[in-house]
Structure formats: structure tokens, C-alpha cells
Enzyme design. Structure first.
Site, PDB file in Angstrom:
ATOM      1  N   HIS A   1       0.924  -0.839  -0.242  1.00 57.29           N
ATOM      2  CA  HIS A   1      -0.096  -0.003   0.079  1.00 57.29           C
ATOM      3  C   HIS A   1       0.565   1.093  -0.094  1.00 57.29           C
ATOM      4  O   HIS A   1       1.175   1.958   1.275  1.00 57.29           O
ATOM      5  CB  HIS A   1      -1.204   0.036   1.568  1.00 57.29           C
ATOM      6  CG  HIS A   1      -2.190  -0.524   1.094  1.00 57.29           C
ATOM      7  ND1 HIS A   1      -1.830  -2.329   2.147  1.00 57.29           N
ATOM      8  CD2 HIS A   1      -2.658  -0.984   0.425  1.00 57.29           C
ATOM      9  CE1 HIS A   1      -2.541  -2.952   1.546  1.00 57.29           C
ATOM     10  NE2 HIS A   1      -3.612  -2.097   0.621  1.00 57.29           N
TER      11      HIS A   1
ATOM     12  N   HIS B   1      -2.485  -6.772  -5.391  1.00 57.44           N
ATOM     13  CA  HIS B   1      -2.298  -8.118  -4.353  1.00 57.44           C
ATOM     14  C   HIS B   1      -4.239  -8.606  -4.461  1.00 57.44           C
ATOM     15  O   HIS B   1      -5.300  -7.812  -4.519  1.00 57.44           O
ATOM     16  CB  HIS B   1      -1.828  -7.546  -3.566  1.00 57.44           C
ATOM     17  CG  HIS B   1      -2.793  -6.605  -2.983  1.00 57.44           C
ATOM     18  ND1 HIS B   1      -1.542  -5.412  -3.210  1.00 57.44           N
ATOM     19  CD2 HIS B   1      -3.433  -6.275  -1.917  1.00 57.44           C
ATOM     20  CE1 HIS B   1      -2.415  -4.065  -2.136  1.00 57.44           C
ATOM     21  NE2 HIS B   1      -3.484  -5.057  -1.699  1.00 57.44           N
TER      22      HIS B   1
ATOM     23  N   CYS C   1     -13.244  -4.644   4.436  1.00 61.16           N
ATOM     24  CA  CYS C   1     -12.423  -5.346   3.863  1.00 61.16           C
ATOM     25  C   CYS C   1     -10.938  -5.786   4.374  1.00 61.16           C
ATOM     26  O   CYS C   1     -10.966  -5.546   5.895  1.00 61.16           O
ATOM     27  CB  CYS C   1     -12.386  -4.173   2.635  1.00 61.16           C
ATOM     28  SG  CYS C   1     -13.322  -3.330   1.486  1.00 61.16           S
TER      29      CYS C   1
ATOM     30  N   HIS D   1      -7.559  -8.183   3.815  1.00 61.05           N
ATOM     31  CA  HIS D   1      -6.220  -9.510   3.211  1.00 61.05           C
ATOM     32  C   HIS D   1      -6.316 -10.860   3.542  1.00 61.05           C
ATOM     33  O   HIS D   1      -6.511 -11.069   4.977  1.00 61.05           O
ATOM     34  CB  HIS D   1      -5.243  -9.276   2.868  1.00 61.05           C
ATOM     35  CG  HIS D   1      -4.858  -7.892   2.407  1.00 61.05           C
ATOM     36  ND1 HIS D   1      -4.893  -6.137   2.872  1.00 61.05           N
ATOM     37  CD2 HIS D   1      -4.741  -7.335   1.435  1.00 61.05           C
ATOM     38  CE1 HIS D   1      -5.191  -5.425   2.466  1.00 61.05           C
ATOM     39  NE2 HIS D   1      -4.770  -6.059   1.118  1.00 61.05           N
TER      40      HIS D   1
ATOM     41  N   GLU E   1     -12.227  -6.763  13.272  1.00 60.33           N
ATOM     42  CA  GLU E   1     -13.092  -5.632  13.065  1.00 60.33           C
ATOM     43  C   GLU E   1     -14.112  -5.231  14.072  1.00 60.33           C
ATOM     44  O   GLU E   1     -14.463  -4.452  14.313  1.00 60.33           O
ATOM     45  CB  GLU E   1     -13.350  -5.317  11.369  1.00 60.33           C
ATOM     46  CG  GLU E   1     -11.975  -5.205  10.646  1.00 60.33           C
ATOM     47  CD  GLU E   1     -11.931  -4.880   9.537  1.00 60.33           C
ATOM     48  OE1 GLU E   1     -12.690  -3.844   8.915  1.00 60.33           O
ATOM     49  OE2 GLU E   1     -10.787  -5.278   8.574  1.00 60.33           O
TER      50      GLU E   1
ATOM     51  N   TYR F   1     -10.000  -3.558  -8.622  1.00 56.55           N
ATOM     52  CA  TYR F   1     -10.221  -1.975  -8.830  1.00 56.55           C
ATOM     53  C   TYR F   1      -8.367  -1.719  -8.936  1.00 56.55           C
ATOM     54  O   TYR F   1      -7.522  -2.160  -8.022  1.00 56.55           O
ATOM     55  CB  TYR F   1     -10.994  -1.463  -8.387  1.00 56.55           C
ATOM     56  CG  TYR F   1     -10.820  -1.176  -6.973  1.00 56.55           C
ATOM     57  CD1 TYR F   1     -10.116  -0.473  -5.763  1.00 56.55           C
ATOM     58  CD2 TYR F   1     -10.788  -2.462  -5.631  1.00 56.55           C
ATOM     59  CE1 TYR F   1      -9.474  -0.681  -4.940  1.00 56.55           C
ATOM     60  CE2 TYR F   1     -10.501  -2.522  -4.614  1.00 56.55           C
ATOM     61  CZ  TYR F   1      -9.964  -1.507  -3.436  1.00 56.55           C
ATOM     62  OH  TYR F   1      -9.325  -1.484  -2.518  1.00 56.55           O
TER      63      TYR F   1
ATOM     64  N   GLU G   1      -4.698   1.566  -3.963  1.00 53.67           N
ATOM     65  CA  GLU G   1      -4.793   0.816  -3.335  1.00 53.67           C
ATOM     66  C   GLU G   1      -4.428   0.463  -5.051  1.00 53.67           C
ATOM     67  O   GLU G   1      -5.375   0.587  -5.479  1.00 53.67           O
ATOM     68  CB  GLU G   1      -6.685   0.811  -3.003  1.00 53.67           C
ATOM     69  CG  GLU G   1      -6.289   1.102  -1.625  1.00 53.67           C
ATOM     70  CD  GLU G   1      -6.089   0.181  -0.562  1.00 53.67           C
ATOM     71  OE1 GLU G   1      -6.245  -1.590  -0.907  1.00 53.67           O
ATOM     72  OE2 GLU G   1      -7.377   0.293   0.725  1.00 53.67           O
TER      73      GLU G   1
ATOM     74  N   GLU H   1      -5.971  -4.053  -5.981  1.00 52.47           N
ATOM     75  CA  GLU H   1      -6.596  -5.018  -5.208  1.00 52.47           C
ATOM     76  C   GLU H   1      -7.744  -6.348  -6.487  1.00 52.47           C
ATOM     77  O   GLU H   1      -8.481  -5.404  -7.132  1.00 52.47           O
ATOM     78  CB  GLU H   1      -7.300  -5.255  -4.298  1.00 52.47           C
ATOM     79  CG  GLU H   1      -6.195  -4.550  -3.529  1.00 52.47           C
ATOM     80  CD  GLU H   1      -7.138  -3.850  -1.869  1.00 52.47           C
ATOM     81  OE1 GLU H   1      -6.437  -4.236  -0.709  1.00 52.47           O
ATOM     82  OE2 GLU H   1      -8.370  -4.006  -1.731  1.00 52.47           O
TER      83      GLU H   1
ATOM     84  N   TRP I   1     -13.642   2.012  -4.496  1.00 56.08           N
ATOM     85  CA  TRP I   1     -13.427   0.767  -3.856  1.00 56.08           C
ATOM     86  C   TRP I   1     -15.578   0.120  -4.183  1.00 56.08           C
ATOM     87  O   TRP I   1     -16.244  -0.380  -4.534  1.00 56.08           O
ATOM     88  CB  TRP I   1     -12.959  -0.500  -3.608  1.00 56.08           C
ATOM     89  CG  TRP I   1     -13.323  -1.026  -1.951  1.00 56.08           C
ATOM     90  CD1 TRP I   1     -14.022  -0.719  -1.191  1.00 56.08           C
ATOM     91  CD2 TRP I   1     -12.372   0.448  -0.918  1.00 56.08           C
ATOM     92  NE1 TRP I   1     -13.756  -0.675  -0.259  1.00 56.08           N
ATOM     93  CE2 TRP I   1     -12.815   0.141   0.118  1.00 56.08           C
ATOM     94  CE3 TRP I   1     -11.448   0.945  -1.237  1.00 56.08           C
ATOM     95  CZ2 TRP I   1     -11.995   0.917   1.310  1.00 56.08           C
ATOM     96  CZ3 TRP I   1     -10.234   1.970  -0.374  1.00 56.08           C
ATOM     97  CH2 TRP I   1     -11.274   1.863   0.755  1.00 56.08           C
TER      98      TRP I   1
END
Length: 187
Positions: free
Chosen positions: A19, A26, A61, A63, A81, A98, A108, A110, A155
Site C-alpha cells: 500500500h 494483490h 475489507c 487480506h 474489526e 480495482y 490501492e 486489488e 472500491w
């Protein structure tokens, strides 16, 4: 997990290195949590986040960890979260990707399959990740996003039109097959 434009894994890198101004493509995910009334849970990103701090966005969101199925990553991050426990995550947009740049140059980039989660439990935001939460009727949220009336993450702005194509009632959207996921996301 770093991926090529066709969604194949090409390596890994620490989150801190993916980032920045030269962000490689990714693997990530986005999720939209709905309650049984069809309201969507929106979150305002924590003020200290590196990317899009204080911006309203979809529920969660993140990973995946190396070797972690994306639907498991969704449930793990929702717990971390938002303190939410859910039984499963339904794949909605298997190949969404995006690229978005902030005014300061941070990017970003991803490959970001999108999931729907249905949960009614109490929300307990983790202040390290989330500044605020809000439940909103899906129709109201989608109309506001489509008409540019809501300030939301880039996004999320790209995902909402694709999700509305699935139908007016998010609780009746038909999940996509996991075989539609890009190769890097199929475990």
C-alpha cells in the site's frame, strides 16, 4: 498474495509493502453485512488508517493470510474489526478488481472478490480499524451511492452498481460458484 492480471499467484509480500505509490496487484476481499431486514452495515474507516482514513465504506475489507480461503478471511476480519460472528460468507462478485489513488499518491490495487454476509449480532467496532458504524436500508444506500450523493470509498463506489445488478433484495441474491474465483483465490 501478489497476483498477475489474470488472477494467478506470483508471490507474497508484507502488507506494509503493498500500500504505497507503487502498489502491486494483490489479493484482498470486500464484504457487505446485511441484517435480516435487508439493512447494510456501513463502516467509517478509523482516522489513522493509511488508506482512505475516516471514509465511509462497505462493512469490512481485508487480506487473506497465506493459504487461507477467502470466505474464512472474511469471517476472521468481521470478528476482529466488528465483533461479529457469522455462519458463512456468500461469494457475490468473484472477479472484482480495482485501482484507486489517493491525493497523496498512495494507491490501492486489488483483486478483490466481494462477499455478502448475513448477521444480526451486536456490532462492537475495533477502534484500530473502525471509527463508526451505521445500518442503512440497502435501497437508500444503493441509490445514494449510484447518484453520487454519498461520500464513500472508491472500491465501494465501483462495487455498488455491480451488486445492484444482482437484484433489488440483497437477501435473495444468488451466490456465485467458488470455481468462478480467480486461480489465486481458489484453495
Amino acid at each position: 498474495m501478489l497476483v498477475d492480471p489474470d488472477g494467478r499467484a506470483v508471490g507474497t509480500a508484507p502488507k506494509s509493502s503493498v500500500h504505497g505509490r507503487e502498489t502491486p496487484l494483490h489479493l484482498a476481499f470486500s464484504s457487505y453485512v446485511f441484517d435480516h431486514e435487508g439493512r447494510v452495515l456501513l463502516t467509517r474507516r478509523a482516522d489513522h488508517k493509511l488508506t482512505w482514513p475516516s471514509v465511509w465504506t462497505n462493512s469490512c475489507c481485508g487480506h487473506p493470510l497465506p493459504g487461507e480461503p477467502l470466505d474464512h478471511a472474511v469471517l476472521r476480519r468481521l470478528s476482529y474489526e466488528l465483533g461479529l460472528t457469522a455462519e458463512g460468507a456468500d461469494l457475490m462478485l468473484p472477479s472484482f478488481s480495482y485501482r484507486a489513488a489517493m491525493a497523496n499518491g498512495i494507491v490501492e490495487h486489488e483483486l478483490c472478490p466481494v462477499y455478502r454476509v448475513i448477521a444480526d449480532g451486536p456490532v462492537e467496532p475495533n477502534p484500530e480499524e473502525v471509527g463508526e458504524t451505521r445500518w442503512m436500508p440497502w435501497k437508500e444506500f444503493a441509490e445514494g451511492a449510484l447518484n453520487g450523493l454519498l461520500a464513500i470509498s472508491p472500491w465501494c463506489r465501483e462495487q455498488v452498481p455491480l451488486l445492484t445488478e444482482l437484484g433489488a433484495d440483497p437477501l435473495s441474491w444468488q451466490p456465485a460458484a467458488s470455481t468462478a474465483l480467480p486461480a489465486a483465490a481458489r484453495l
